[in-house]
Scaffold this active site. Structure first.
Site, short mmCIF file in Angstrom:
data_model
loop_
_atom_site.label_atom_id
_atom_site.label_comp_id
_atom_site.label_asym_id
_atom_site.label_seq_id
_atom_site.Cartn_x
_atom_site.Cartn_y
_atom_site.Cartn_z
CB VAL A 134 1.71 -13.01 -4.74
CG1 VAL A 134 1.44 -14.47 -4.25
CG2 VAL A 134 1.18 -12.50 -6.06
CB CYS A 135 3.88 -9.08 -5.13
SG CYS A 135 4.92 -7.57 -6.02
CB ILE A 136 3.19 -4.62 -2.90
CG1 ILE A 136 3.24 -3.47 -1.98
CG2 ILE A 136 2.31 -4.47 -3.93
CD1 ILE A 136 4.17 -3.75 -0.77
N PRO A 138 0.07 -8.36 0.04
CG PRO A 138 1.52 -10.12 0.78
CD PRO A 138 1.31 -9.11 -0.51
CB SER A 192 4.34 -16.26 -2.09
OG SER A 192 5.74 -16.52 -2.63
#
Length: 220
Positions: A134-136, A138, A192
């Site tokens: 999630v967030c950065i 990925p 996400s």
């Protein structure tokens, strides 16, 4: 009981794991009955003053020790983790994911990934076990899997420049609202936006909780 590895990157949004994201993820996994195996690299990190957002001059901390703060000391050096013991993997965001687990925050698409972090991600995905980020985080996944020609489908929300960086690393970026998630069925990856888009903790929580549920559902 599913055993889910969680990779932490320190403690604090500006130089480690985003604490809200980490705790929401851990809580959702616990409520679902998962057995969590927390891990982090044993390495030094630069320190950011979270009051000012500026570097803390002369300060140095250890990523593994800082991550231990979040999980009450129940954590392993990632170098000692055997991924055959895991059923799935989860990576919260925070700048630590882009500064400590890799250096995407400094080098963008030309970043390097911590070798043990890359090992764990590759082994989990190669074994066809599900992974969520999630967030950065990925961006980290995109670098590892893009280098291995797996062309993952991921999201960091809607930020155009970051999305283009992920694409240049071999990923396919999918725009996604904060309360939802994207599934790459082929590679068994769920992502996400969390605080890449979230304006408050409840927005981040909804997307993360859905991501955790999708992750556990994907375990064979």
């Amino acid at each position: 009981m599913a055993k889910v590895g969680v990779i932490l990157s320190g403690c604090g949004v500006y130089d480690g794991s985003e604490i809200h994201e980490a705790v929401i993820s851990l809580l959702a996994l616990n409520r679902a009955g998962a057995d969590v195996v927390s891990m982090a690299p044993n390495m030094e990190q630069t320190v950011i003053n979270h009051l000012t957002g500026e570097p803390a001059e002369g300060a140095s901390r250890n990523v593994l020790e800082e991550s231990a703060r979040i999980v009450r000391g129940e954590i392993q050096d990632i170098a000692k983790v055997d991924t055959t013991d895991l059923d799935a993997l989860f990576i919260p965001g925070g700048f630590g994911a882009a500064k400590n687990l890799c250096d995407f925050a400094f080098k963008g698409p030309d970043c390097d990934v911590h070798p043990e972090v890359a090992r764990v991600i590759k082994e989990v995905v190669t074994a066809k076990k599900p992974l969520a980020a999630v967030c950065i985080a990925p961006a980290l996944v995109a670098k590892v899997l893009g280098d291995n020609k797996l062309a993952p489908q991921v999201t960091i929300g809607t930020d155009k420049d970051t999305a283009e960086a992920l694409t240049s690393m071999g990923a396919t970026h999918m725009s996604c609202p904060v309360r939802e998630f994207v599934i790459d069925e082929k590679n068994k990856i769920i992502t996400s936006p969390a605080y890449m888009l979230a304006g408050n903790i409840s927005e981040a929580a909804e997307g993360i909780e859905k991501t955790v549920a999708a992750l556990l559902k994907m375990i064979d």
